[in-house]
Design an enzyme around this catalytic site. Structure first.
Site, PDB file in Angstrom:
ATOM      1  N   ALA A 121      29.795  39.814  39.219  1.00  0.00           N
ATOM      2  CA  ALA A 121      29.343  40.732  38.147  1.00  0.00           C
ATOM      3  C   ALA A 121      30.178  40.542  36.889  1.00  0.00           C
ATOM      4  CB  ALA A 121      29.478  42.178  38.626  1.00  0.00           C
ATOM      5  N   LYS A 125      28.501  33.805  35.140  1.00  0.00           N
ATOM      6  CA  LYS A 125      28.521  32.515  35.863  1.00  0.00           C
ATOM      7  C   LYS A 125      27.261  32.380  36.712  1.00  0.00           C
ATOM      8  CE  LYS A 125      32.836  31.954  34.502  1.00  0.00           C
ATOM      9  NZ  LYS A 125      32.923  33.284  33.867  1.00  0.00           N
ATOM     10  N   ASP A 187      35.336  33.254  40.364  1.00  0.00           N
ATOM     11  CA  ASP A 187      35.800  33.635  39.023  1.00  0.00           C
ATOM     12  C   ASP A 187      36.588  34.921  39.268  1.00  0.00           C
ATOM     13  OD1 ASP A 187      35.907  33.530  36.215  1.00  0.00           O
ATOM     14  OD2 ASP A 187      34.188  34.855  36.026  1.00  0.00           O
ATOM     15  N   CYS A 240      40.350  34.324  33.537  1.00  0.00           N
ATOM     16  CA  CYS A 240      40.505  34.406  32.087  1.00  0.00           C
ATOM     17  C   CYS A 240      41.936  34.858  31.767  1.00  0.00           C
ATOM     18  CB  CYS A 240      39.444  35.297  31.456  1.00  0.00           C
ATOM     19  SG  CYS A 240      39.399  36.964  32.115  1.00  0.00           S
TER      20      CYS A 240
END
Ligand code: SAM
Length: 466
Positions: A121, A125, A187, A240
């Site tokens: 979520a 991606k 991610d 990130c």
């Protein structure tokens, strides 16, 4: 798409980099830490990724590493653009689009594979993966947080690709199913340093303790991600943040288990920094070097031979009403909604339904209401939709915005189910009630914002699409 559902008061972030972060970055960047700090004080670039399955061609500057990525010169109020709601594009910062060349390096694109996005979520991606994989590939998009999983589902329904399953479960429970994937994208939740410029919250909540906490969470997720990979499969790990303990440091233990580093050989002109730490090959984006936010990405291969999937040629031969598909589909009914998925993947999807919390086991088609069947909102947005089965109701921009606000549409002598379209792109359903079309756009998706002075999207098209 990709919007946050909660309203938080905007904090006033302290200016500059936190001292502890500066100390971490100094050995990595040297004096360029000052350039990074200066770049973080400039506005974030605006970028989006187009949906190749719902073509429209706005003008913008191409993102060099992503075939569907575009930079825009300004940041319009995307919320008021019906094409956003139709899934024609996803607003995404550009560094994250490195997923595309990273995936190319795996050699998986073009094959019909099983892919898992483990922490998916709001869907940046996953929507990108859906566009990069073959339509017959299975994409399982999982999100542990229930509320965020709903947003993921909405974004994937709007993106419209087939063979997409949405789950709301933990990596641990997923790994316990014993199902394996050719590709796992993780991610990971992280300390968010790369978002300092774009999101004042990331800057305000950052502490060295948060970095340690995130590293611990990542260490608990990664072994499950690895278990979920089939032999010869690929793990794409991204964050990130710039913290080595959350990036290269997380992957070193996997090399000790035999993981092979893969170098996607990003083009040097993109400005992405290549790193090698104890055998781990990583790639880092810094906003003073790359036109995007802070990002880290690495690719690892699991040893062993990959066995391909033979697509099944049997399955439901008579397709359910309202769809077109060139491959046999299997109907899966869940919570009174009829879904379809490629017959090849039906056993895996049924296994997932038995052992995990599945939100959608494929493309939802029909909501079963007693004797009645109503078209599901996701069917209107799906690439499987057979438009010829429904009455077209083309709306201009003002009408489409009214529709997306949940308003009924004046009409004359209308009955049956209408398919709302804007600029040729399907949005949703209306029901004819004589002198009006009743609105079936889902209430949670309605535009609620009032921004009379917002900069509206005004797409200038590239010449071929005018
Ligand atoms: N991949 C997403 C995208 O591109 O739109 C962004 C994912 S975000 C960086 C990380 C996600 O991990 C969040 O949605 C968060 O809810 C989820 N998460 C947090 N803790 C987790 C855990 N222990 N296991 C798995 N996922 C977790």
């Amino acid at each position: 798409m990709g919007r946050s559902r909660t309203r938080r008061p905007a904090p006033v972030p302290p200016s500059g980099l936190p001292e502890e972060l500066r100390t971490t970055l100094q050995p990595l960047l040297g004096d360029a830490v000052n350039d990074l700090e200066a770049a973080l004080a400039t506005p974030s670039p605006t970028s989006l990724r187009l949906n190749p399955a719902k073509p429209f061609a706005p003008s913008g500057t191409p993102v060099p590493w992503c075939s569907t990525g575009l930079y825009l010169d300004e940041r319009p109020a995307f919320t008021f653009d019906p094409l956003l709601h139709a899934g024609c594009y996803y607003v995404q910062e550009a560094s994250s689009m490195l997923l595309e060349p990273a995936l190319r390096a795996t050699g998986l694109l073009g094959d019909d594979i099983r892919a898992l996005d483990l922490s998916a979520a709001p869907g940046g991606k996953s929507t990108h993966l859906r566009s990069l994989l073959t339509p017959a590939s299975l994409l399982v998009a999982n999100e542990v947080d229930r509320r965020r999983a709903q947003v993921l589902q909405e974004n994937l329904w709007k993106w419209g690709g087939p063979n997409t399953v949405v789950l709301n479960d933990t990596p641990e429970r997923l790994a316990a199913t014993g199902i394996s994937f050719d590709l796992v994208v993780l991610d990971a939740p992280c300390s968010g340093e790369g978002m300092f410029r774009k999101d004042p919250f990331a800057r305000a909540q950052w502490t060295p303790g948060l970095v340690r906490q995130c590293a611990t969470v990542q260490r608990t997720i990664l072994p499950h991600a690895w278990d979920l990979l089939a032999p010869g499969g690929f793990l794409v790990y991204s964050t990130c943040t710039w913290e080595p303990t959350e990036n290269e440091g997380q992957l070193i233990p996997l090399l000790e288990q035999g993981a092979e580093p893969v170098d996607p050989h990003f083009d040097a002109t993109w400005g992405v920094q290549h790193t090698e730490v104890e055998g781990v090959i990583g790639h880092r984006c810094y906003p003073h070097k790359v036109r995007g936010e802070g990002f880290f990405i690495a690719v690892l291969r699991k040893p062993g031979e990959r066995s391909g999937h033979r697509l099944r040629s049997d399955g439901t031969t008579a397709l359910p009403n309202g769809i077109r598909a060139d491959r046999p589909q299997q109907v899966v009914v869940r919570e009174d909604v009829e879904h379809v998925v490629d017959a090849t993947w039906a056993p895996v999807v049924e296994h997932l339904c038995r052992s995990t919390r599945v939100l959608s086991p494929g493309t939802p088609l029909w909501q079963l209401n007693g004797d009645r069947k109503d078209p599901h909102p996701a069917l209107a947005l799906s690439t499987l939709l057979d438009r010829t089965a429904f009455i077209p109701v083309e709306l201009d921009e003002a009408q489409a915005i009214a529709y997306l606000r949940g308003e009924a549409l004046p009409a004359r002598d209308v009955r049956g189910t209408g398919l709302v379209l804007h600029r040729g792109h399907a949005l949703g359903w209306v029901s004819g009630a004589g002198n009006r079309w009743n609105n079936n756009w889902p209430a949670p998706w309605r535009i609620r914002a009032q921004h009379p002075h917002a900069v509206r999207v005004s797409w200038s098209m590239t010449p071929a699409h005018r």
